[in-house]
Enzyme design. Sequence first.
Site, PDB file in Angstrom:
ATOM      1  N   HIS A 123      35.243  61.182  19.136  1.00 50.83           N
ATOM      2  CA  HIS A 123      34.598  61.929  18.255  1.00 50.83           C
ATOM      3  C   HIS A 123      35.539  62.776  17.102  1.00 50.83           C
ATOM      4  O   HIS A 123      36.508  62.381  17.244  1.00 50.83           O
ATOM      5  CB  HIS A 123      34.166  63.228  18.873  1.00 50.83           C
ATOM      6  CG  HIS A 123      35.453  63.903  20.054  1.00 50.83           C
ATOM      7  ND1 HIS A 123      36.525  65.400  18.970  1.00 50.83           N
ATOM      8  CD2 HIS A 123      36.237  64.430  21.062  1.00 50.83           C
ATOM      9  CE1 HIS A 123      37.373  64.793  19.792  1.00 50.83           C
ATOM     10  NE2 HIS A 123      37.880  64.532  21.313  1.00 50.83           N
ATOM     11  N   ASP A 124      34.868  63.062  15.795  1.00 49.68           N
ATOM     12  CA  ASP A 124      35.473  64.080  14.688  1.00 49.68           C
ATOM     13  C   ASP A 124      36.608  62.321  13.864  1.00 49.68           C
ATOM     14  O   ASP A 124      37.153  63.493  13.503  1.00 49.68           O
ATOM     15  CB  ASP A 124      35.882  64.498  14.675  1.00 49.68           C
ATOM     16  CG  ASP A 124      35.200  65.740  15.398  1.00 49.68           C
ATOM     17  OD1 ASP A 124      33.946  66.352  14.965  1.00 49.68           O
ATOM     18  OD2 ASP A 124      35.137  66.278  16.932  1.00 49.68           O
ATOM     19  N   GLY A 141      40.147  61.039  19.407  1.00 51.24           N
ATOM     20  CA  GLY A 141      38.997  61.943  18.274  1.00 51.24           C
ATOM     21  C   GLY A 141      40.554  62.769  16.981  1.00 51.24           C
ATOM     22  O   GLY A 141      41.928  61.959  17.302  1.00 51.24           O
TER      23      GLY A 141
END
Length: 272
Positions: A123-124, A141
Amino acid sequence: MTKTQIHPTACVEAGAQLGENAIIGPFCYIGRDVVLGDNCEVMNHVTIIGTTTIGSGSKIYPHAVLGADPQNNKHKGGRTTLKIGKNCIIREGVTMHRGSDNSLGRTIVDDNCMFLAYAHVAHDCILGHHVTFSNNVMIGGHVMIGNHVIIGGGGAVHQFVRVGHYAFVGGLAALTADLIPYGMAIGVHAWLGGLNIIGMKRSGLQRNEIHALRHAVSMLFDRTKPIRERAVDVQAVYSQSKAVADMITFISADSKRSFCTPKIDFDAKAKD
């Protein structure tokens, strides 16, 4: 006439947007918020969910899962996104997660990237163009990957780490610190093993720029000053080099991580 092909066993939810000449193979699942560009091919047993956009000409191989929730306990289920660029190759078992609602909120993969089997993008994360992940590469992440980066098989990048343009991370390396542009990180606990000379030559970087980078790195890591102080000296000496300027910009930016450094001084290595 152009025509989208959807296999009878595939499940495409109402609301999904499929571009011209898109191909959806057997037993695929395409969620309602998915957008596929023109000429995308999704082979069998692929799952694409969440607010996920995939650029034209991309090809996705069996058992890839794209757009799932972030593996982040702080995420509360807010609407976040995954954006994959044009002409990307995503091989078997690759996973990519959307951003988290307590952070950037989006995961971005730029054009012309290749992800070999079982690679993972968390994520991100923000990935540049022409990035290559070999088999079983995994990044945590909030990782930032520059353009033309290559990560060897089984390589791992810790969360919040930055990897500069044209850098190379060796197979099985565990990178826990920022890797400068054009750098080459090797070793199980990765250290800076020099510059990615092969990658620079393949990209067409001029010989004078390569020489400037070699000397600049020797200055940066001579251990007489902190690296950010040495960056000021390097910038003054090599003010005409665009490649060195790229490296200095990377070093000068705010980061939550230290830098991936050599085991020994570059100057000492050159004398041996």
